[in-house]
Design an enzyme around this catalytic site. Sequence first.
Site, short mmCIF file in Angstrom:
data_model
loop_
_atom_site.label_atom_id
_atom_site.label_comp_id
_atom_site.label_asym_id
_atom_site.label_seq_id
_atom_site.Cartn_x
_atom_site.Cartn_y
_atom_site.Cartn_z
N GLY A 1 -27.90 8.85 -20.31
CA GLY A 1 -28.41 10.09 -20.85
C GLY A 1 -27.37 10.74 -21.75
N GLY A 2 -27.82 11.45 -22.79
CA GLY A 2 -26.88 12.08 -23.70
C GLY A 2 -26.01 11.04 -24.38
CG ASP A 3 -21.98 12.13 -24.99
OD1 ASP A 3 -22.39 12.44 -23.85
OD2 ASP A 3 -20.97 12.64 -25.51
CD GLU A 4 -22.37 11.34 -19.02
OE1 GLU A 4 -21.52 12.20 -18.76
OE2 GLU A 4 -23.33 11.08 -18.26
CG LEU B 1 -20.60 7.81 -27.05
CD1 LEU B 1 -21.80 7.76 -27.98
CD2 LEU B 1 -19.76 6.55 -27.20
#
Length: 874
Positions: free
Chosen positions: A529-532, A489
């Site tokens: 994880g995170g924005d992945e 993202l």
Amino acid sequence: MDTAISHSIASPRVEHLQKRIARLKRLAKKYKRSEIIQNALLGISNIATQVTSLDDFYQRVHLHLQQLIPAENFFIASQDPKTGLTSLPFFADQQDSHPTELYPDQEISALLNSGLTGYVLRNGTPLLCDDIKFNELIASGDIKSLGSPSHQWLGVPIKNQEIVSGVLVVQSYNEANTYGELELELMGFICHHISGVMERLEHHEQLEQAIVERTKELSQAYEKVKKEITERVKAEKLQKALFEIADLSASNVLQQDFYLRLHTIMSQLIPADNCFISLINDNNMLSFPFYVSQMTTEYPASRPMQDGLTEYILEHKLPRLLSSKDIADMVANGEIYAKSPELNKTDRMHQWIGIPLIINGDIAGALTIYSLDDAHIYQLKDLELLTFVSQHMANAIERKLATESLKNSHEQLEDKVVKRTKALAELNNNLQQEINQRRKIENQLLHDAQHDGLTGLPNRSYLMERLSQALKHLRRHGLDQFALLFIDLDRFKVINDSFGHLEGDRFLIETAQRIKSCVRENDTLARMGGDEFVILLDSINATEDAIEVSDRILQALSMPYQLAKQEFISGASIGIAFSGRNKLVTSESLLRDADAAMYQAKANGKGCYVIFDDKLSAQSKLQHELEIDFKKALDQQEFEINYVEVVDFTTGEIIAIEPHIEWYHPEQGLIEHGKMKQLAAQYQLTLNIDGYIFSHLSEQYQFLKSKYGPSVYLHLSISSQHIKNKFVLRNLKQTIKSSHIHLEKLILFFNEKALVQDTENHINGFELISQLGVQIGIDGYGTGYSSLSCLSFLPIKALKLDDDISKHLLNDKQLQLVKAYQLTAQTLNFDMYATTVDTQQQVRQFLELGYVRGQGRAISKLFNEKKKPHKACA
């Protein structure tokens, strides 16, 4: 003439008379010597008939010899013909102590053999030795000097059938006492005659000793046989008693008769006129199934466990034999009967034995006997015997109790079966409910382990499992094909920084829903994880299918989001990798290819997709080669260090310098400090890079002081990995202490995000580092949202803004937020530094916001004081 004639006649006569006189003197001397020798031999013969031991014989010989010659210093050496060892059975000396006292560390036989005594023993001839002869023997190596020097030393061998068995020695320390032929001859005759006496006395002593030893052996054998007979009788009685106890345990006698017969059997082994057996029941009550006493006929009732003698045995779990004094001392010390003095009936007891009864490994009761007088004295062997017997008695009691329990159990069995059947039915129902509940929990745990907690999507573990299954299916069915979409993202960091993590979580949840609406049910959407996010498009017909899905996703994510009552437009970058026909493809390699394509999409301007191809594969190869070159350059110290100057905005004075690391790659050109830090983190070499920079600072510190002045501070930004492990922290402390840097001029900066994520380790690390005199700072400030309360109690000296803050001074809210940072630092008495000040407009903005310190490219243009950065090869 007559006179002359008479004189001539008288002269031969006088000469003849003189010769006769001389001859008579020699005869008289010879007779005198013979008389002395004869008397000496007669005296020794008398001594030999009177003495009964060798010690007495040696004493008498010495006294007799002193009457004949100077023999105050006299000793006898004896050599054992079997062992060859030499000893001193008699020793008298006015000047020297016994050789064992003079030479305590040496063995007496070797000591004697090395001196004059050993010389006579070896040669077997008498020796009259003066100083000259003594020195000659030492010089030739025949003897060693032992003891005090003597005027004369006379030693004569003692022989028995031409075998030397000892030496008789006299010595003189006074020149007035000399030895000659008479003493030598006298000593020779004495030695010749005493050898037989010594042999006879030695044989006599050996015979007497042999008789004593034999008598002792016979006595011991008799006692042993007598003891064996006694022990055998006891063993037979004990065996008989044990057989009777075994028979009793298997009999059907009543309980009272059972204990009476046990007492009768025990009384055959040891007097037990006063005896009782106590047992502990299920209610922790102490009962007495058997009790007999000469003091009373009253049978004791059951009672709770208290602090009596019986309870003492049960508590300590060891057999004890106690006297009346022992019992009195225990009462006086409060060990027994302190809480229940009414139970104390021990005043008439003489001895008391208590033994715990062990049933099924637990203390079940005690066996006790006691005496009221000294008619029979109990001993430890009685305690041991009774302890052994008590084990069999405990077994018998156990079998008896088990039999009684079995009998009662049969009576209650039918009721228990009915109750148990009902309970089992209820238990089965509860168990089924518990199984169902556990299955639900296990399914939930499995789901949680394979899914993301925020979005509810499958996680990396689940995706890799599905990807592995897809590859196996592909290898079995060659016509099938699948694609992997790696989605990253755009502007997610801006959302977290601007709206907070809560809005960031809402953004991720809505994004997951939008992406899910763009794929089929049989496809797998996972959050890495995170924005992945990653999508496994299963069973596609052509590459166009993956492109079509990517377009739908990009369109869905480009629609505005409502975050914190504001519209926010994001986007995404997508990397696409296809399964292909290569048998060497793995789950990890396919995911890595999609990730590489995604990074290429971000490099192309974001908001697009890129399909992994040979060109990207070559780029991945270049990245791998770059990693190898990076590690090689680090090992060979090919990196360069330059220094960024930190300036006071108001005066233009350089107040600090910060080292930046750079690398000129032969193919990719100059790689700057920020990229170097990213590569080090990517290759897990952050600690190595920090050590590289710190080592260079230590080596160049004297040069830097001369260039920038001794008052300039050193700013060094290091990774928080240094304080997350006690061993790494210990290495950091050692590196700091061993450097050439003035520690009071060193400020170590740690990242704010790392501080927020692991506050405890940072607090401990800051405390230990500040003890060295080093100052602590926080960089990257303004992105980690560390609380004011957290900053207030940390040993922090300075705050340094995050590099991205200077790029976002675009509206009043952002300016107010940056000013709030400065006010926070001012309130807490921290030094605040601006970073990445690249334009003069930014300099003016920071000055208006109250910032007076900073670093960046625009500072040199504003003050015209910044010189070309110094570069040095590390």
